[in-house]
Design a protein around this motif. Structure first.
Motif, PDB file in Angstrom:
ATOM      1  N   TYR A  64      35.505  39.201  38.916  1.00 42.52           N
ATOM      2  CA  TYR A  64      36.753  39.696  37.921  1.00 42.52           C
ATOM      3  C   TYR A  64      38.164  40.335  38.297  1.00 42.52           C
ATOM      4  O   TYR A  64      39.206  40.017  37.343  1.00 42.52           O
ATOM      5  N   LEU A 119      35.492  31.783  32.921  1.00 41.81           N
ATOM      6  CA  LEU A 119      35.036  32.566  34.289  1.00 41.81           C
ATOM      7  C   LEU A 119      33.910  30.779  34.878  1.00 41.81           C
ATOM      8  O   LEU A 119      33.818  30.378  34.275  1.00 41.81           O
ATOM      9  N   TYR A 134      40.572  36.750  37.892  1.00 37.72           N
ATOM     10  CA  TYR A 134      40.676  36.617  36.884  1.00 37.72           C
ATOM     11  C   TYR A 134      40.940  37.285  35.965  1.00 37.72           C
ATOM     12  O   TYR A 134      41.637  37.024  35.063  1.00 37.72           O
ATOM     13  N   MET A 166      36.951  40.703  31.556  1.00 34.38           N
ATOM     14  CA  MET A 166      36.321  39.092  32.460  1.00 34.38           C
ATOM     15  C   MET A 166      35.308  39.490  33.108  1.00 34.38           C
ATOM     16  O   MET A 166      35.015  38.548  34.140  1.00 34.38           O
TER      17      MET A 166
END
Length: 344
Positions: free
Chosen positions: A230, A313, A233, A299
């Protein structure tokens, strides 16, 4: 007649006064009944994510939550030290080893059955004393200008080989990397884990956290780093300043490098407000709380079958993660092995 009228007037006035007192008393009773306790949340998750989720819970339930934040192992040890005197009601973590530590010492109350039924068995221990509410995937962040896709390692374990010297970054002091090591330990055993850590001591550069490691890859300081998904992201969803030169390698194939860590939630046995604490954990793991998570900019993966993760994702079902009993992840043993290897 005049006296009778006076008496009637007095009786009427007295009745009105008594009615007013009764109304005031009823209002006070109603207000008292409406008052709800404020929960104390011991939070080792990212504070921005928990604030969004807690605000949604308060809006839904009317129960306010005081957030006290810290790191996974620090807060776990604090709960154990405080024992029955702890002012905490609920504990949430980034990674599961801290949950296992407290659970093993009897620090949690059993979760309500309705809460447990919301969570897949993969994301909760057999004890039923805590449950996962978010997940994060291990990845290798790499700079394609420095490391061609054809040269990416097939396994996380390969990073201990001599050819990776000065080519990989890790954040050994953080609970995230330690959770990844705990998965290696659970899957490969103590001897293989110790050998792998020894190789990382020779090869890896240490950074203060996943974000710092990813920034080093982005800047061309190091070709690759082991992080959670994450961080990349989240940065890409913003300006991409710290990830524009970075791509992600998902190990898959049930490799230790495909480990999916679980963030847990539990009700402290010491809670003075157990019903309200149970309600918070039920919310975090339930459809409404999971939707808040999935729609946030955190995320991280939602784990409810009813709520898909953020569409940006890679789907959770495509990660090909290894089968790891989350209650078996041993934080203290991991930190001892890392000390022996010179990584802590």
């Amino acid at each position: 007649m005049r006296n009778g009228g006076k008496i009637a007037a007095l009786v009427s006035a007295l009745a009105l006064a008594l009615a007013g007192c009764g109304s005031t008393a009823d209002q006070a009773g109603t207000q008292g009944a409406a008052e709800k306790p404020t929960l104390t949340l011991y939070n080792a998750q990212h504070e921005d994510l928990m604030k969004v989720m807690v605000d949604a819970f308060t809006k839904e339930s009317g129960i306010k939550v005081d957030i006290r934040s810290g790191e996974d192992p620090d807060m776990a040890h604090q709960i154990l030290q405080e024992g029955s005197a702890s002012p905490g009601d609920v504990f949430v973590t980034e990674n599961s080893p801290a949950m296992t530590l407290v659970d093993g010492q009897g620090g949690f109350a059993k979760l309500d059955q309705a809460t447990l039924e919301q969570v897949d068995q993969r994301y909760r221990p057999a004890t039923g004393n805590w449950a996962g509410f978010a997940a994060r995937s291990t990845v290798l962040a790499y700079n394609p200008k420095m490391l061609a896709a054809a040269r990416l390692p097939a396994s996380l374990m390969d990073l201990a080989a001599p050819e990776w010297k000065d080519k990989v970054g890790i954040a050994p002091g953080g609970a995230d990397f330690q959770a990844i090591v705990s998965a290696v330990l659970a899957l490969k055993g103590e001897d293989a884990t110790a050998a792998w850590l020894k190789g990382l001591k020779e090869n890896a550069r240490a950074y203060q956290g996943n974000g710092a490691a990813m920034r080093a890859v982005n800047a061309g300081e190091i070709p690759a780093a082991v992080i959670y998904h994450y961080y990349w992201y989240k940065d890409r969803a913003e300006a991409g300043t710290n990830s524009k030169n970075v791509e992600l390698h998902f190990f898959g194939k049930q490799d230790p490098g495909a480990f999916v860590g679980v963030s847990g939630a539990a009700v402290l046995k010491a809670s003075r407000h157990p019903a309200e604490a149970q309600a918070l954990v039920k919310f975090l793991t339930g459809e409404q709380g999971q939707r808040v998570l999935a729609q946030s900019d955190a995320m991280e993966y939602s784990i409810s079958a009813k709520v898909p993760a953020n569409p940006a994702l890679k789907p959770l079902g495509e990660l090909a993660a290894p089968d790891v009993d989350i209650s078996s992840l041993n934080g203290p043993e991991v930190t001892e092995l890392m000390r022996q290897a010179g990584l802590l």
